[in-house]
Write a protein that holds these residues in place. Structure first.
Motif, PDB file in Angstrom:
ATOM      1  N   ALA A 158      -9.590  -0.829  -1.135  1.00  0.00           N
ATOM      2  CA  ALA A 158     -10.651  -0.403  -2.046  1.00  0.00           C
ATOM      3  C   ALA A 158     -10.824   1.105  -2.046  1.00  0.00           C
ATOM      4  CB  ALA A 158     -11.967  -1.081  -1.666  1.00  0.00           C
ATOM      5  N   ASN A 159     -10.492   1.776  -0.963  1.00  0.00           N
ATOM      6  CA  ASN A 159     -10.672   3.221  -0.861  1.00  0.00           C
ATOM      7  C   ASN A 159      -9.354   3.977  -0.988  1.00  0.00           C
ATOM      8  OD1 ASN A 159     -13.522   3.034  -0.380  1.00  0.00           O
ATOM      9  ND2 ASN A 159     -13.062   2.408   1.717  1.00  0.00           N
ATOM     10  N   TYR A 160      -8.410   3.380  -1.724  1.00  0.00           N
ATOM     11  CA  TYR A 160      -7.103   3.984  -1.930  1.00  0.00           C
ATOM     12  C   TYR A 160      -6.762   3.992  -3.414  1.00  0.00           C
ATOM     13  CZ  TYR A 160      -6.307   3.419   3.106  1.00  0.00           C
ATOM     14  OH  TYR A 160      -6.394   3.482   4.477  1.00  0.00           O
ATOM     15  N   VAL A 161      -5.781   4.820  -3.774  1.00  0.00           N
ATOM     16  CA  VAL A 161      -5.177   4.752  -5.107  1.00  0.00           C
ATOM     17  C   VAL A 161      -3.732   4.313  -4.931  1.00  0.00           C
ATOM     18  CG1 VAL A 161      -6.696   6.393  -6.244  1.00  0.00           C
ATOM     19  CG2 VAL A 161      -4.681   7.232  -5.036  1.00  0.00           C
ATOM     20  N   LEU A 162      -3.247   3.498  -5.861  1.00  0.00           N
ATOM     21  CA  LEU A 162      -1.924   2.880  -5.751  1.00  0.00           C
ATOM     22  C   LEU A 162      -0.989   3.388  -6.834  1.00  0.00           C
ATOM     23  CD1 LEU A 162      -1.282   0.648  -3.568  1.00  0.00           C
ATOM     24  CD2 LEU A 162      -3.722   0.907  -4.056  1.00  0.00           C
ATOM     25  N   ASN A 163       0.281   3.553  -6.477  1.00  0.00           N
ATOM     26  CA  ASN A 163       1.269   3.873  -7.490  1.00  0.00           C
ATOM     27  C   ASN A 163       1.573   2.635  -8.333  1.00  0.00           C
ATOM     28  OD1 ASN A 163       2.540   3.068  -4.920  1.00  0.00           O
ATOM     29  ND2 ASN A 163       4.453   3.181  -6.058  1.00  0.00           N
ATOM     30  N   THR A 164       2.055   2.846  -9.543  1.00  0.00           N
ATOM     31  CA  THR A 164       2.373   1.758 -10.465  1.00  0.00           C
ATOM     32  C   THR A 164       3.849   1.791 -10.803  1.00  0.00           C
ATOM     33  OG1 THR A 164       1.852   3.128 -12.398  1.00  0.00           O
ATOM     34  CG2 THR A 164       0.054   1.813 -11.462  1.00  0.00           C
ATOM     35  N   ALA A 187     -11.518  12.114  -3.076  1.00  0.00           N
ATOM     36  CA  ALA A 187     -12.344  12.845  -4.035  1.00  0.00           C
ATOM     37  C   ALA A 187     -12.775  11.904  -5.146  1.00  0.00           C
ATOM     38  CB  ALA A 187     -11.574  14.039  -4.600  1.00  0.00           C
ATOM     39  N   THR A 188     -13.598  12.408  -6.051  1.00  0.00           N
ATOM     40  CA  THR A 188     -14.044  11.620  -7.199  1.00  0.00           C
ATOM     41  C   THR A 188     -13.980  12.465  -8.471  1.00  0.00           C
ATOM     42  OG1 THR A 188     -16.381  12.229  -6.909  1.00  0.00           O
ATOM     43  CG2 THR A 188     -15.611  10.189  -5.837  1.00  0.00           C
ATOM     44  N   ILE A 189     -13.758  11.768  -9.572  1.00  0.00           N
ATOM     45  CA  ILE A 189     -13.966  12.331 -10.908  1.00  0.00           C
ATOM     46  C   ILE A 189     -15.109  11.542 -11.511  1.00  0.00           C
ATOM     47  CG2 ILE A 189     -12.995  12.762 -13.189  1.00  0.00           C
ATOM     48  CD1 ILE A 189     -10.226  12.719 -11.916  1.00  0.00           C
ATOM     49  N   SER A 190     -16.183  12.208 -11.841  1.00  0.00           N
ATOM     50  CA  SER A 190     -17.359  11.507 -12.375  1.00  0.00           C
ATOM     51  C   SER A 190     -17.930  12.278 -13.539  1.00  0.00           C
ATOM     52  CB  SER A 190     -18.425  11.327 -11.285  1.00  0.00           C
ATOM     53  OG  SER A 190     -18.843  12.589 -10.785  1.00  0.00           O
ATOM     54  N   LEU A 232     -14.701   7.749 -10.685  1.00  0.00           N
ATOM     55  CA  LEU A 232     -13.358   7.294 -10.341  1.00  0.00           C
ATOM     56  C   LEU A 232     -12.955   7.914  -9.008  1.00  0.00           C
ATOM     57  CD1 LEU A 232     -11.628   7.899 -13.804  1.00  0.00           C
ATOM     58  CD2 LEU A 232     -12.424   5.703 -12.908  1.00  0.00           C
ATOM     59  N   ALA A 233     -12.454   7.076  -8.085  1.00  0.00           N
ATOM     60  CA  ALA A 233     -11.964   7.567  -6.793  1.00  0.00           C
ATOM     61  C   ALA A 233     -10.526   8.038  -6.956  1.00  0.00           C
ATOM     62  CB  ALA A 233     -12.058   6.472  -5.743  1.00  0.00           C
ATOM     63  N   VAL A 234     -10.213   9.255  -6.491  1.00  0.00           N
ATOM     64  CA  VAL A 234      -8.893   9.844  -6.680  1.00  0.00           C
ATOM     65  C   VAL A 234      -8.439  10.558  -5.411  1.00  0.00           C
ATOM     66  CG1 VAL A 234      -9.160  10.151  -9.178  1.00  0.00           C
ATOM     67  CG2 VAL A 234      -9.920  11.952  -7.620  1.00  0.00           C
ATOM     68  N   ALA A 235      -7.168  10.981  -5.408  1.00  0.00           N
ATOM     69  CA  ALA A 235      -6.594  11.787  -4.338  1.00  0.00           C
ATOM     70  C   ALA A 235      -6.228  13.155  -4.916  1.00  0.00           C
ATOM     71  CB  ALA A 235      -5.365  11.088  -3.764  1.00  0.00           C
ATOM     72  N   THR A 236      -5.715  14.038  -4.074  1.00  0.00           N
ATOM     73  CA  THR A 236      -5.319  15.367  -4.523  1.00  0.00           C
ATOM     74  C   THR A 236      -4.193  15.273  -5.552  1.00  0.00           C
ATOM     75  OG1 THR A 236      -5.941  16.363  -2.408  1.00  0.00           O
ATOM     76  CG2 THR A 236      -4.403  17.582  -3.788  1.00  0.00           C
ATOM     77  N   GLY A 237      -4.345  15.977  -6.672  1.00  0.00           N
ATOM     78  CA  GLY A 237      -3.327  15.952  -7.711  1.00  0.00           C
ATOM     79  C   GLY A 237      -3.912  16.315  -9.060  1.00  0.00           C
ATOM     80  N   THR A 272     -13.123  18.817  -4.654  1.00  0.00           N
ATOM     81  CA  THR A 272     -13.277  17.458  -4.139  1.00  0.00           C
ATOM     82  C   THR A 272     -13.964  16.548  -5.133  1.00  0.00           C
ATOM     83  OG1 THR A 272     -13.360  18.308  -1.893  1.00  0.00           O
ATOM     84  CG2 THR A 272     -14.157  16.068  -2.243  1.00  0.00           C
ATOM     85  N   ASN A 273     -15.028  17.014  -5.725  1.00  0.00           N
ATOM     86  CA  ASN A 273     -15.784  16.195  -6.667  1.00  0.00           C
ATOM     87  C   ASN A 273     -15.839  16.900  -8.015  1.00  0.00           C
ATOM     88  OD1 ASN A 273     -16.458  14.126  -4.743  1.00  0.00           O
ATOM     89  ND2 ASN A 273     -17.874  15.593  -3.825  1.00  0.00           N
ATOM     90  N   ALA A 274     -14.968  16.470  -8.927  1.00  0.00           N
ATOM     91  CA  ALA A 274     -14.883  17.090 -10.245  1.00  0.00           C
ATOM     92  C   ALA A 274     -15.782  16.358 -11.230  1.00  0.00           C
ATOM     93  CB  ALA A 274     -13.443  17.071 -10.737  1.00  0.00           C
TER      94      ALA A 274
END
Length: 356
Positions: A158-164, A187-190, A232-237, A272-274
């Motif tokens: 739940a606290n990760y982002v996955l590749n597709t 980080a988050t995008i909100s 949205l929960a995100v990682a660096t990128g 971190t929080n955009a």
């Protein structure tokens, strides 16, 4: 009563021990097939949808047609409510780990067809204690299959982002290796989603994708709340945010009558929080793009809008004036639709488009 059998589509052999889900409005019921694939269950007089459970099919190597089988019991018992299931003959397999190679156990992996052939199929698989999974699919060189981690239903990630992974067709007995690496969401995008009339847009789904380490990553879908806010929960990128569209889902932006004229929205992490606030517009709202000087008297641009809708291009030489002249009226047949102003001198000219 509803009675029937579930059988192998290739040889008509009954499939025993399957869980069936029956639903009619707010009513829900389950039934199981016996050793010969037969089932029988008592219901109320109504229209009932019947579907085998994908979770139970994964261990039996069958795939499930997405079309819902429906029967009508308002006139009494229904017999021969039979369901044929195709058996898989191709395979996706791989491993799910974090970026430190730690495995994720009991994570759900979903596969489904992505085509316009009319009938669609779905299948499931689960990771073992070492993070390995398999999902059986159809190898018919026709259907395009997607196989990705179902991050919406697994608290372990739940606290990760996955590749597709990209969709692919399969030949009989073909196997496809697809590994998934989960990145911690740091980080988050909100932000806030509103209409062009400044009203909050609620209940619409949006997500973001990014290319990280050569893999395409996608966030868990977010949905705007009653005030139009989302997160949205995100990682660096570098992430590209856009709404879910197409199909009949109530969370689709176009189903709610709006379109996003500036998608996708680019957001860089860190910070971190955009914060990304988005304004959406009623379907059919036109937008001008790709402006270019063609010659001393010609100026061109593209118009995107709703197909088969009539628009009028207006021109003015003074924004302070209310005197806008009609340049062209047309029916938009394709996006983008090219426009050329053949009376564009070197003096300033301004353009706008209105939906007729």
């Amino acid at each position: 009563m509803i009675s029937g059998s579930v059988y192998d589509a290739a040889n008509s052999n009954g499939i025993g021990g399957l869980l069936l889900q029956l639903q009619s409005g707010a009513l829900f019921e389950v039934a199981f097939t016996d050793t010969n694939g037969n089932y029988s269950t008592a219901v109320t007089p109504d229209f009932w949808k019947i579907k085998p459970s994908k979770e139970r099919l994964s261990r039996r190597a069958y795939v499930l047609p997405e079309a819902t089988f429906q029967v009508d019991t308002t006139g009494g018992n229904v017999t021969n409510a039979n369901i044929a299931l195709p058996k898989g003959n191709a395979l996706f397999y791989g491993r799910i780990t974090d970026n430190s190679n730690n495995p994720f156990a009991n994570v759900e992996v979903d596969a489904s067809t992505d085509n316009n052939l009319g009938q669609t199929f779905a299948a499931k698989g689960y990771t073992d204690q070492n993070g390995y999974y398999t999902v059986v699919v159809l190898g018919d060189l026709t259907n395009y299959w997607n196989c990705n981690v179902n991050d919406a239903k697994n608290t372990a990630i739940a606290n990760y982002v996955l590749n597709t992974a990209n969709s692919t067709t399969n030949a009989p007995n073909q196997v496809n290796l697809q590994n998934f690496i989960a990145l911690p969401a740091t980080a988050t995008i909100s932000g806030h989603v509103q209409s062009s009339t400044n009203n909050p847009v609620t209940g619409v789904s949006l997500s973001a994708n990014a290319l990280i380490g050569g893999n395409n990553y996608q966030t868990l879908d977010g949905t705007t709340d009653g005030s139009g806010n989302y997160s949205l929960a995100v990682a660096t990128g570098q992430w590209f945010v856009q709404f879910q569209t197409g199909g009949n889902d109530s969370g689709n932006l176009d189903v709610q009558g709006y379109e996003d004229l500036t998608a996708p929205h680019v957001v860089n992490i860190p910070p971190t929080n955009a914060v990304l606030n988005i304004t959406v517009y009623p379907l059919g709202t036109p937008v001008i793009s790709s402006l270019q000087r063609i010659s001393q008297t010609q100026f061109g641009f593209n118009i995107d809008g709703a197909t088969n809708v009539n628009y009028t291009v207006l021109v003015s030489t003074n924004l302070a004036s209310t005197n806008w002249m009609n340049l062209l009226s047309f029916q938009l047949t394709t996006n983008p639709f090219p426009i050329v102003d053949t009376h564009a001198t070197n003096s300033a000219r301004f353009y706008r488009v209105q939906k007729n």
